[in-house]
Design an enzyme around this catalytic site. Structure first.
Site, mmCIF file in Angstrom:
data_model
loop_
_atom_site.group_PDB
_atom_site.id
_atom_site.type_symbol
_atom_site.label_atom_id
_atom_site.label_comp_id
_atom_site.label_asym_id
_atom_site.label_seq_id
_atom_site.Cartn_x
_atom_site.Cartn_y
_atom_site.Cartn_z
ATOM 1 N N ASP A 123 1.022 -1.125 0.121
ATOM 2 C CA ASP A 123 0.085 0.076 0.167
ATOM 3 C C ASP A 123 0.772 1.163 0.136
ATOM 4 O OD1 ASP A 123 -2.383 1.405 0.125
ATOM 5 O OD2 ASP A 123 -1.686 1.647 2.456
ATOM 6 N N ASP B 86 -0.459 5.219 0.832
ATOM 7 C CA ASP B 86 -0.342 5.899 1.740
ATOM 8 C C ASP B 86 -0.653 5.160 3.175
ATOM 9 O OD1 ASP B 86 -1.471 8.533 0.229
ATOM 10 O OD2 ASP B 86 -3.019 7.308 -0.529
ATOM 11 N N ASP C 258 -1.386 -0.851 6.072
ATOM 12 C CA ASP C 258 -1.432 0.061 7.298
ATOM 13 C C ASP C 258 -2.902 -0.031 7.877
ATOM 14 O OD1 ASP C 258 -2.117 2.000 5.458
ATOM 15 O OD2 ASP C 258 -2.388 3.354 7.018
#
Length: 342
Positions: free
Chosen positions: A26, A28, A225
């Site tokens: 990922d 961001d 995250d």
């Protein structure tokens, strides 16, 4: 789908960069936040890549094109080609192309990333509900997306035009904090129309399919995250995952995670790719990792010992997830997490 319920983070004797052939990362909250590289990300990814790990960047953010994302990563010091970037715009464009005629018009509520992905599939982006679209697609359009765009989507959706969304992340990390994501914008159209979109992005299967088709990964490791997109997406795809604590997930959310949100591994940041992962051992009525032992008490999670904070968190995960079984742990972990500074 029936899967074994994970009750503790797993161990790995090998560095994760050696145990897997492809890292599905990922962006961001993992590689950057607000456009700036997260601490240790550039060096860690460079080392992993030089050791033979294929790096692929998988993002639910449909605003930018793969070329733009690759250019940004390269500017940060992470050499990247457009083919290394997979976006939810690409996943939703494929989903739409399978349901509408070739060359069909698609009303776009979002940014350039969606338009490029639609053209790649032979579809024609349009701007108005009066352009006779065969579908409506909604993706993150940035902070300056005009309010009138949601009205255009609503007019078409209310007439029965099929509605698609790149993703439904309610929030997105930024340099100043947590900002509204595409999911918040999707809610605007949902409230106005009462309709439900078809969604392509993580954690749903279309995004996993797009990623595997474009990367050819055989032993992928999802790195993210967010529990509700990255980790659940790995769960749905039946692949392993690494949660890094540089984005939106905190220790309390991790301890309360239901089975589909429990990562295979937990680490502080992307340096976790370069190391093995410690074993969490059952010890009496508790669980030990490093110098810490955790157990589930009658009202709260209890933690004893000393050592690395991440080892304590891993031990707490084992105690919480075992106590929760296939549900959510409701025991108070605040005091234990405070001891770890998490």
């Amino acid at each position: 789908m029936s899967q074994t319920v994970r009750t503790r983070p797993e161990a790995s004797e090998q560095a994760l960069s050696e145990a897997y052939d492809t890292a599905l990362l990922d962006l961001d909250g993992v590689v950057y936040a607000g456009g700036n590289a997260i601490a240790h990300a550039v060096a860690s990814l460079g080392t992993a890549r030089s050791g033979g790990l294929h790096l692929a960047y998988v993002t639910n953010n449909a605003l930018r094109t793969p070329d733009a994302v690759a250019e940004h990563l390269s500017e940060l010091g992470i050499p990247t080609g457009a083919d290394d970037v997979i976006t939810s715009a690409q996943a939703v464009a494929r989903l739409i192309s399978e349901q509408v005629p070739a060359g069909a018009r698609v009303l776009v509520i979002g940014g350039e990333g969606l338009r490029v992905a639609l053209r790649e599939r032979g579809l024609e982006p349009v701007e108005s509900a009066d352009d006779d679209p065969a579908a409506v697609v909604q993706g993150f359009g940035g902070p300056d997306l005009p309010w009138g765009r949601f009205a255009e989507a609503s007019y078409a959706v209310a007439r029965g035009v099929p509605w698609f969304a790149s993703n439904t992340d309610l929030t997105i990390p930024s340099a100043r904090g947590i900002a509204p994501g595409n999911g918040a914008a999707v809610e605007v159209v949902r409230i106005a129309t009462g309709a439900e979109p078809q969604v392509a992005g993580k954690p749903l299967p279309p995004m996993h399919r797009e990623t595997i088709l474009r990367t050819g990964a055989k032993r992928p490791l999802v790195v993210g995250d967010r529990l509700d997109t990255d980790i659940e997406g790995a769960f749905n795809g039946e692949v392993d995952s690494l949660l890094v604590l540089t984005g939106v997930t905190d220790g309390a959310q991790l301890l309360a995670a239901p089975p589909q949100h429990r990562p295979t591994y937990v680490d502080a940041d992307l340096r976790g790719l370069l190391t093995g992962q410690p074993e969490v051992l059952e010890e009496g009525d508790g669980f030990r990792c490093g110098g810490w032992t955790a157990r589930a008490g009658s009202e709260r999670l209890e933690l004893a010992g000393e050592g690395e904070a991440l080892d304590g968190l891993r031990a707490l995960c084992a105690a919480a997830w075992t106590a929760a079984g296939d549900g959510t742990c409701e025991l108070d972990g605040g005091k234990a997490l405070a001891r770890l500074g998490l």
